[in-house]
Write a protein that holds these residues in place. Structure first.
Motif, PDB file in Angstrom:
ATOM      1  N   SER A 184      26.123 -68.590  14.766  1.00 11.34           N
ATOM      2  CA  SER A 184      27.332 -68.442  13.960  1.00 11.34           C
ATOM      3  C   SER A 184      28.124 -69.738  13.977  1.00 11.34           C
ATOM      4  CB  SER A 184      28.211 -67.311  14.510  1.00 11.34           C
ATOM      5  OG  SER A 184      27.527 -66.083  14.503  1.00 11.34           O
ATOM      6  N   CYS A 185      28.802 -70.004  12.881  1.00 12.60           N
ATOM      7  CA  CYS A 185      29.693 -71.163  12.768  1.00 12.60           C
ATOM      8  C   CYS A 185      30.982 -70.680  12.135  1.00 12.60           C
ATOM      9  CB  CYS A 185      29.047 -72.247  11.916  1.00 12.60           C
ATOM     10  SG  CYS A 185      30.146 -73.629  11.514  1.00 12.60           S
ATOM     11  N   THR A 191      25.340 -75.739  19.714  1.00  9.83           N
ATOM     12  CA  THR A 191      24.917 -74.642  20.588  1.00  9.83           C
ATOM     13  C   THR A 191      23.432 -74.818  20.877  1.00  9.83           C
ATOM     14  OG1 THR A 191      24.905 -72.231  20.868  1.00  9.83           O
ATOM     15  CG2 THR A 191      24.435 -73.054  18.653  1.00  9.83           C
ATOM     16  N   VAL A 236      33.210 -74.178  15.333  1.00 11.60           N
ATOM     17  CA  VAL A 236      32.754 -73.631  16.600  1.00 11.60           C
ATOM     18  C   VAL A 236      31.456 -72.864  16.364  1.00 11.60           C
ATOM     19  CG1 VAL A 236      33.311 -72.127  18.537  1.00 11.60           C
ATOM     20  CG2 VAL A 236      35.127 -73.437  17.401  1.00 11.60           C
ATOM     21  N   GLU A 237      30.397 -73.324  17.032  1.00 11.41           N
ATOM     22  CA  GLU A 237      29.108 -72.643  16.949  1.00 11.41           C
ATOM     23  C   GLU A 237      28.939 -71.702  18.133  1.00 11.41           C
ATOM     24  OE1 GLU A 237      28.201 -77.062  15.799  1.00 11.41           O
ATOM     25  OE2 GLU A 237      29.369 -75.991  17.307  1.00 11.41           O
ATOM     26  N   SER A 238      28.197 -70.645  17.919  1.00 13.95           N
ATOM     27  CA  SER A 238      27.868 -69.721  18.991  1.00 13.95           C
ATOM     28  C   SER A 238      26.539 -69.047  18.667  1.00 13.95           C
ATOM     29  CB  SER A 238      28.962 -68.675  19.179  1.00 13.95           C
ATOM     30  OG  SER A 238      29.121 -67.906  17.997  1.00 13.95           O
ATOM     31  N   GLY A 239      25.986 -68.374  19.659  1.00 11.22           N
ATOM     32  CA  GLY A 239      24.779 -67.594  19.441  1.00 11.22           C
ATOM     33  C   GLY A 239      23.516 -68.199  19.999  1.00 11.22           C
TER      34      GLY A 239
END
Length: 121
Positions: free
Chosen positions: A21-22, A115, A5-8
């Motif tokens: 982030s991963c 992302t 899950v990627e975010s940011g």
């Protein structure tokens, strides 16, 4: 099975910064994550997916020439997270950024869903 899950991601002006982030989820995912190589790739509309940075399980780092000196990949094993710190962003950095996990000899090959990073004034 490991899900990444990627975010940011987001919208940032040229010259700005973002930190991606991963993190993994799934059974035994934390262990698999810690002993694997993690890459960040990106793909812009109409272009092929390209490798941005690699962090090996042993701590080695490699960067594509087009981000060297601007991006930094790092790992926090306590948080089971790999980061991509992106500084001095340029419009040409606009792309979907994907996290990728592999480990030689295992057949492990997992991708996140990405992302979006948009660099625009």
């Amino acid at each position: 099975q490991v899900q990444l899950v990627e975010s940011g991601g987001g919208l940032v002006q040229p010259g700005g910064s973002l930190r991606l982030s991963c993190a993994p989820s799934g059974t035994a995912s934390g262990y698999i994550f810690r002993i694997s190589d993690i890459d960040w790739y990106r793909q812009a509309p109409g272009k092929q997916r390209e490798l941005v940075a690699t962090l090996t399980s042993g701590g080695g780092m490699n960067y594509a020439e087009f981000v060297a000196g601007r991006f930094t990949i790092s790992r926090d094993n306590d948080k089971n997270t790999v980061f991509l710190q992106m500084d001095s962003l340029k419009p040409e950095d606009t792309a979907a950024y994907f996290c990728h996990l592999t480990r030689r000899g295992t057949g492990w090959d997992y991708w996140g869903e990405g992302t979006q990073v948009t660099v625009s004034s």
